[in-house]
Design a protein around this motif. Structure first.
Motif, PDB file in Angstrom:
ATOM      1  N   GLY A  33      34.247 -64.732  78.861  1.00  0.00           N
ATOM      2  CA  GLY A  33      35.571 -64.381  78.396  1.00  0.00           C
ATOM      3  C   GLY A  33      36.403 -63.653  79.427  1.00  0.00           C
ATOM      4  N   THR A  34      35.974 -63.632  80.681  1.00  0.00           N
ATOM      5  CA  THR A  34      36.666 -62.887  81.715  1.00  0.00           C
ATOM      6  C   THR A  34      37.124 -63.827  82.817  1.00  0.00           C
ATOM      7  OG1 THR A  34      35.303 -60.965  81.282  1.00  0.00           O
ATOM      8  CG2 THR A  34      36.477 -60.991  83.355  1.00  0.00           C
ATOM      9  N   ALA A  35      38.444 -63.896  83.033  1.00  0.00           N
ATOM     10  CA  ALA A  35      38.974 -64.756  84.075  1.00  0.00           C
ATOM     11  C   ALA A  35      38.812 -64.081  85.428  1.00  0.00           C
ATOM     12  CB  ALA A  35      40.436 -65.062  83.805  1.00  0.00           C
ATOM     13  N   ALA A  36      38.491 -64.872  86.435  1.00  0.00           N
ATOM     14  CA  ALA A  36      38.373 -64.377  87.796  1.00  0.00           C
ATOM     15  C   ALA A  36      39.059 -65.356  88.723  1.00  0.00           C
ATOM     16  CB  ALA A  36      36.905 -64.212  88.181  1.00  0.00           C
ATOM     17  N   THR A  37      39.494 -64.873  89.861  1.00  0.00           N
ATOM     18  CA  THR A  37      40.140 -65.704  90.862  1.00  0.00           C
ATOM     19  C   THR A  37      39.328 -65.646  92.134  1.00  0.00           C
ATOM     20  OG1 THR A  37      42.330 -65.258  89.936  1.00  0.00           O
ATOM     21  CG2 THR A  37      42.251 -66.102  92.176  1.00  0.00           C
ATOM     22  N   SER A  38      39.131 -66.789  92.777  1.00  0.00           N
ATOM     23  CA  SER A  38      38.363 -66.810  94.020  1.00  0.00           C
ATOM     24  C   SER A  38      39.101 -67.613  95.074  1.00  0.00           C
ATOM     25  CB  SER A  38      36.968 -67.400  93.792  1.00  0.00           C
ATOM     26  OG  SER A  38      37.059 -68.742  93.354  1.00  0.00           O
ATOM     27  N   ALA A  39      38.816 -67.290  96.326  1.00  0.00           N
ATOM     28  CA  ALA A  39      39.434 -67.988  97.455  1.00  0.00           C
ATOM     29  C   ALA A  39      38.500 -67.943  98.649  1.00  0.00           C
ATOM     30  CB  ALA A  39      40.768 -67.349  97.823  1.00  0.00           C
ATOM     31  N   HIS A 319      42.319 -49.909  92.186  1.00  0.00           N
ATOM     32  CA  HIS A 319      43.291 -49.996  91.100  1.00  0.00           C
ATOM     33  C   HIS A 319      42.791 -50.837  89.937  1.00  0.00           C
ATOM     34  CE1 HIS A 319      46.211 -47.958  93.594  1.00  0.00           C
ATOM     35  NE2 HIS A 319      46.047 -48.855  94.550  1.00  0.00           N
ATOM     36  N   GLY A 320      41.522 -50.689  89.592  1.00  0.00           N
ATOM     37  CA  GLY A 320      40.968 -51.396  88.452  1.00  0.00           C
ATOM     38  C   GLY A 320      40.602 -52.841  88.702  1.00  0.00           C
ATOM     39  N   THR A 321      40.707 -53.292  89.943  1.00  0.00           N
ATOM     40  CA  THR A 321      40.348 -54.664  90.304  1.00  0.00           C
ATOM     41  C   THR A 321      39.135 -54.661  91.214  1.00  0.00           C
ATOM     42  OG1 THR A 321      42.613 -55.488  90.097  1.00  0.00           O
ATOM     43  CG2 THR A 321      41.113 -56.772  91.473  1.00  0.00           C
ATOM     44  N   LYS A 327      28.179 -65.004 100.102  1.00  0.00           N
ATOM     45  CA  LYS A 327      27.698 -65.808 101.214  1.00  0.00           C
ATOM     46  C   LYS A 327      27.395 -67.214 100.711  1.00  0.00           C
ATOM     47  CE  LYS A 327      25.889 -63.515 104.463  1.00  0.00           C
ATOM     48  NZ  LYS A 327      27.185 -63.063 105.001  1.00  0.00           N
ATOM     49  N   SER A 328      28.357 -67.763  99.970  1.00  0.00           N
ATOM     50  CA  SER A 328      28.148 -69.041  99.290  1.00  0.00           C
ATOM     51  C   SER A 328      28.353 -70.254 100.184  1.00  0.00           C
ATOM     52  CB  SER A 328      29.108 -69.149  98.102  1.00  0.00           C
ATOM     53  OG  SER A 328      30.456 -69.151  98.559  1.00  0.00           O
ATOM     54  N   ALA A 329      29.192 -70.109 101.216  1.00  0.00           N
ATOM     55  CA  ALA A 329      29.568 -71.259 102.061  1.00  0.00           C
ATOM     56  C   ALA A 329      30.042 -72.422 101.193  1.00  0.00           C
ATOM     57  CB  ALA A 329      28.397 -71.693 102.941  1.00  0.00           C
ATOM     58  N   SER A 330      30.769 -72.100 100.109  1.00  0.00           N
ATOM     59  CA  SER A 330      31.084 -73.094  99.094  1.00  0.00           C
ATOM     60  C   SER A 330      32.408 -73.815  99.281  1.00  0.00           C
ATOM     61  CB  SER A 330      31.089 -72.423  97.714  1.00  0.00           C
ATOM     62  OG  SER A 330      32.060 -71.383  97.672  1.00  0.00           O
ATOM     63  N   SER A 331      33.222 -73.393 100.243  1.00  0.00           N
ATOM     64  CA  SER A 331      34.482 -74.098 100.445  1.00  0.00           C
ATOM     65  C   SER A 331      34.215 -75.431 101.151  1.00  0.00           C
ATOM     66  CB  SER A 331      35.422 -73.251 101.292  1.00  0.00           C
ATOM     67  OG  SER A 331      35.039 -73.290 102.653  1.00  0.00           O
ATOM     68  N   PRO A 332      35.174 -76.343 101.108  1.00  0.00           N
ATOM     69  CA  PRO A 332      34.970 -77.657 101.743  1.00  0.00           C
ATOM     70  C   PRO A 332      34.598 -77.594 103.214  1.00  0.00           C
ATOM     71  CG  PRO A 332      36.874 -77.725 100.305  1.00  0.00           C
ATOM     72  CD  PRO A 332      36.445 -76.286 100.369  1.00  0.00           C
ATOM     73  N   THR A 333      35.029 -76.538 103.897  1.00  0.00           N
ATOM     74  CA  THR A 333      34.715 -76.403 105.322  1.00  0.00           C
ATOM     75  C   THR A 333      33.690 -75.310 105.585  1.00  0.00           C
ATOM     76  OG1 THR A 333      36.709 -75.047 105.550  1.00  0.00           O
ATOM     77  CG2 THR A 333      36.883 -77.372 106.156  1.00  0.00           C
ATOM     78  N   GLY A 334      33.017 -74.855 104.522  1.00  0.00           N
ATOM     79  CA  GLY A 334      31.872 -73.967 104.697  1.00  0.00           C
ATOM     80  C   GLY A 334      32.149 -72.486 104.715  1.00  0.00           C
ATOM     81  N   GLU A 335      33.372 -72.054 104.354  1.00  0.00           N
ATOM     82  CA  GLU A 335      33.639 -70.614 104.332  1.00  0.00           C
ATOM     83  C   GLU A 335      32.975 -69.953 103.126  1.00  0.00           C
ATOM     84  OE1 GLU A 335      37.309 -72.421 106.326  1.00  0.00           O
ATOM     85  OE2 GLU A 335      36.181 -72.809 104.473  1.00  0.00           O
ATOM     86  N   ASP A 336      32.678 -68.677 103.271  1.00  0.00           N
ATOM     87  CA  ASP A 336      32.279 -67.849 102.148  1.00  0.00           C
ATOM     88  C   ASP A 336      33.545 -67.448 101.390  1.00  0.00           C
ATOM     89  OD1 ASP A 336      29.613 -67.950 102.968  1.00  0.00           O
ATOM     90  OD2 ASP A 336      29.878 -66.227 104.292  1.00  0.00           O
ATOM     91  N   THR A 337      33.365 -66.956 100.159  1.00  0.00           N
ATOM     92  CA  THR A 337      34.529 -66.709  99.318  1.00  0.00           C
ATOM     93  C   THR A 337      34.636 -65.262  98.865  1.00  0.00           C
ATOM     94  OG1 THR A 337      33.359 -67.297  97.278  1.00  0.00           O
ATOM     95  CG2 THR A 337      34.474 -69.085  98.449  1.00  0.00           C
ATOM     96  N   LEU A 338      35.818 -64.943  98.366  1.00  0.00           N
ATOM     97  CA  LEU A 338      36.122 -63.652  97.773  1.00  0.00           C
ATOM     98  C   LEU A 338      36.523 -63.894  96.322  1.00  0.00           C
ATOM     99  CD1 LEU A 338      36.792 -60.552  98.118  1.00  0.00           C
ATOM    100  CD2 LEU A 338      39.103 -61.280  98.693  1.00  0.00           C
ATOM    101  N   THR A 339      35.891 -63.180  95.397  1.00  0.00           N
ATOM    102  CA  THR A 339      36.219 -63.284  93.973  1.00  0.00           C
ATOM    103  C   THR A 339      36.847 -61.978  93.508  1.00  0.00           C
ATOM    104  OG1 THR A 339      34.410 -64.834  93.538  1.00  0.00           O
ATOM    105  CG2 THR A 339      35.280 -63.627  91.659  1.00  0.00           C
ATOM    106  N   ARG A 340      37.928 -62.102  92.741  1.00  0.00           N
ATOM    107  CA  ARG A 340      38.662 -60.927  92.260  1.00  0.00           C
ATOM    108  C   ARG A 340      38.744 -60.976  90.733  1.00  0.00           C
ATOM    109  NH1 ARG A 340      44.535 -61.479  93.998  1.00  0.00           N
ATOM    110  NH2 ARG A 340      44.503 -62.922  92.224  1.00  0.00           N
ATOM    111  N   PHE A 341      38.479 -59.834  90.079  1.00  0.00           N
ATOM    112  CA  PHE A 341      38.641 -59.774  88.619  1.00  0.00           C
ATOM    113  C   PHE A 341      38.951 -58.353  88.185  1.00  0.00           C
ATOM    114  CE2 PHE A 341      34.130 -58.968  89.362  1.00  0.00           C
ATOM    115  CZ  PHE A 341      33.836 -57.919  88.496  1.00  0.00           C
ATOM    116  N   ARG A 342      39.573 -58.222  87.023  1.00  0.00           N
ATOM    117  CA  ARG A 342      39.856 -56.914  86.456  1.00  0.00           C
ATOM    118  C   ARG A 342      38.603 -56.324  85.839  1.00  0.00           C
ATOM    119  NH1 ARG A 342      43.839 -54.071  88.102  1.00  0.00           N
ATOM    120  NH2 ARG A 342      44.052 -53.045  86.066  1.00  0.00           N
ATOM    121  N   VAL A 343      38.358 -55.052  86.100  1.00  0.00           N
ATOM    122  CA  VAL A 343      37.147 -54.410  85.597  1.00  0.00           C
ATOM    123  C   VAL A 343      37.255 -54.186  84.100  1.00  0.00           C
ATOM    124  CG1 VAL A 343      35.701 -52.356  85.708  1.00  0.00           C
ATOM    125  CG2 VAL A 343      36.653 -53.328  87.811  1.00  0.00           C
ATOM    126  N   LYS A 344      38.408 -53.689  83.646  1.00  0.00           N
ATOM    127  CA  LYS A 344      38.561 -53.357  82.229  1.00  0.00           C
ATOM    128  C   LYS A 344      39.343 -54.447  81.537  1.00  0.00           C
ATOM    129  CE  LYS A 344      40.028 -49.585  79.202  1.00  0.00           C
ATOM    130  NZ  LYS A 344      40.668 -48.256  79.134  1.00  0.00           N
TER     131      LYS A 344
END
Length: 344
Positions: A33-39, A319-321, A327-344
Motif C-alpha cells: 500500500g506504499t507508493a515508491a519512486t525509483s530511478a 524531511h520525512g522521505t 546494487k541491483s544493476a537493474s536499468s537497461p544499461t546496468g546502473e544501480d538505482t535509487l528508491t524514494r518513499f515517504r516514511v509516514k
C-alpha cells in the motif's frame, strides 16, 4: 558563515566495499500500500547523504576490485532524482588509471563540504559541495568504512574497520584531533549526538556498540543483537537503533541503561538503519529481501514494508522521505538505482 541546525547523522553498508553510474527514468511501484519512486543513477552505488544547505542528495560509487578505475561522487536533485553533477576522484596511479575510490559519505553543511571514505586507500577525503573540487585526502584510517559529521563541534568521525579505530578530524583544518582504538573490534556504522558530541559505532565483530564521549578516550561498550552493522539515534539522543545483519532485526537500545529493550524482526540481512526525526520512525534496508522496513520503535512493531531494488545498500532520510540506494544493476544499461518513499 551561519551555523545550520545540527542533526543526528547516520550511515551503514556491507563489510566488503561495493558501489556507482547514472540517468533518469523514474518509475513508480507499489508495495504494502506504499507508493515508491525509483530511478537509475550509476553503477556501483554505495551510500548517500542529504545536504540541507544545498537541497541536494550526494551519492558515492565505485566499481570493481583494485585497481578501481571507475568511481564517482554524484549530486542529485532529491525532488526529481535527476543527476545534476558527477565528479571523479583523483587518480592515484597513472600506470593503471586507479582512482581514490569513494564509499562512505556524510555532508558538512556548515563548511559546505562532503566527506567520504576511501576504503581501499585507507583514508578519508574532503570535497567542495559548491563545485565538487577535491580539497584534501587524510591518511591512516585502516579500511575506512563510514563517516559522520558533528557540525556543532567541528568534528568528523571515521570508522577504521581494519584496526578497530575511531578517528576524529577537525572539519575546519582537516587535522586529526582524536583516535580511539578498541582491540579486536570491527567498527562499521557511525552515529553522533551533536548535542553532546558523543559518537557511537556499531562493532560488527563483537556484537556491541562502541560509545566515545567528547571528553573521554576510554570507550564504553554496550551489548547489541547479532551482527550490528549500522547505527542510528533517536532525536533526543537517548536511544540507539542498530541494524543487526545476522539476526535480521532492528534493536532498540536504551543508552542510559546500556540495554536492548526491544528487537524487531525486519527481514533478511538488514544493512543500514536511519531515523526519521519528524515521526520517530526508523527505517532499515534488508539486503537479502530487497525491502525497506519502517519500524515504530516505541511499540516495537513493523509499520510497513516497501520493496526496493535488489541488494539495497544504504538508507538516508530527509524531511520525512527515505532514499535507498541499491546494487541491483537493474536499468537497461546496468546502473544501480535509487528508491524514494515517504516514511509516514
Amino acid at each position: 558563515m551561519p551555523r545550520f541546525t545540527p542533526r543526528i547523522r547516520r550511515s551503514a553498508a556491507l563489510v566488503v566495499a561495493l558501489v556507482a553510474g547514472g540517468a533518469l527514468a523514474p518509475a513508480a511501484h507499489a508495495g504494502s500500500g506504499t507508493a515508491a519512486t525509483s530511478a537509475p543513477v550509476t553503477k556501483g552505488l554505495y551510500q548517500s547523504a542529504y545536504s540541507e544547505r544545498n537541497h541536494a542528495l550526494w551519492t558515492t560509487s565505485a566499481v570493481g576490485r583494485p585497481p578501481v578505475t571507475t568511481s564517482a561522487l554524484t549530486r542529485l536533485n532529491p525532488d526529481t532524482l535527476a543527476v545534476e553533477a558527477t565528479y571523479t576522484p583523483p587518480v592515484t596511479d597513472t600506470a593503471t588509471g586507479a582512482v581514490e575510490a569513494v564509499y562512505g559519505i556524510a555532508v558538512d553543511d556548515e563548511h559546505n563540504t562532503v566527506w567520504v571514505t576511501n576504503t581501499r586507500n585507507n583514508s578519508v577525503a574532503v570535497y567542495s559541495q559548491r563545485d565538487g573540487r577535491h580539497l584534501a585526502t587524510l591518511p591512516n584510517v585502516a579500511h575506512a568504512r563510514e563517516i559522520v559529521v558533528d557540525e556543532r563541534h567541528d568534528t568528523v568521525w571515521a570508522s577504521g574497520f581494519g584496526d578497530g579505530s575511531l578517528v576524529a578530524f577537525d572539519s575546519r583544518t582537516y587535522q586529526e584531533k582524536k583516535r580511539v582504538t578498541v582491540d579486536g573490534a570491527g567498527p562499521t556504522g557511525l552515529a553522533v549526538n551533536e548535542r553532546t558530541g558523543t559518537v557511537y559505532a556499531a562493532d560488527l565483530t563483537n556484537d556491541q556498540l562502541i560509545e566515545v564521549t567528547r571528553r573521554s578516550t576510554t570507550p564504553r561498550l554496550i551489548p547489541t543483537g547479532d551482527g550490528p552493522i549500522s547505527v542510528a539515534l533517536s532525536a533526543n539522543g537517548r536511544t540507539a537503533y542498530t541494524a543487526d545483519n545476522t539476526a535480521g532485526a532492528v534493536d532498540v537500545i536504551d543508552l542510559g541503561k546500556g540495554l536492548v529493550t526491544k528487537s524487531v524482526p525486519t527481514g533478511a540481512g538488514p544493512l543500514s538503519v536511519a531515523t526519521d526525526t519528524r515521526s520517530g520512525k526508523v527505517v532499515a534496508v534488508n539486503r537479502t529481501d530487497a525491502t525497506a522496513t519502517v519500524v515504530d520503535p516505541r511499540k516495537g512493531t513493523v509499520v510497513k514494508t516497501v520493496p526496493t531494488g535488489t541488494n539495497p545498500n544504504h538508507v538516508e532520510i530527509a524531511h520525512g522521505t527515505a532514499f535507498v540506494v541499491d546494487k541491483s544493476a537493474s536499468s537497461p544499461t546496468g546502473e544501480d538505482t535509487l528508491t524514494r518513499f515517504r516514511v509516514k
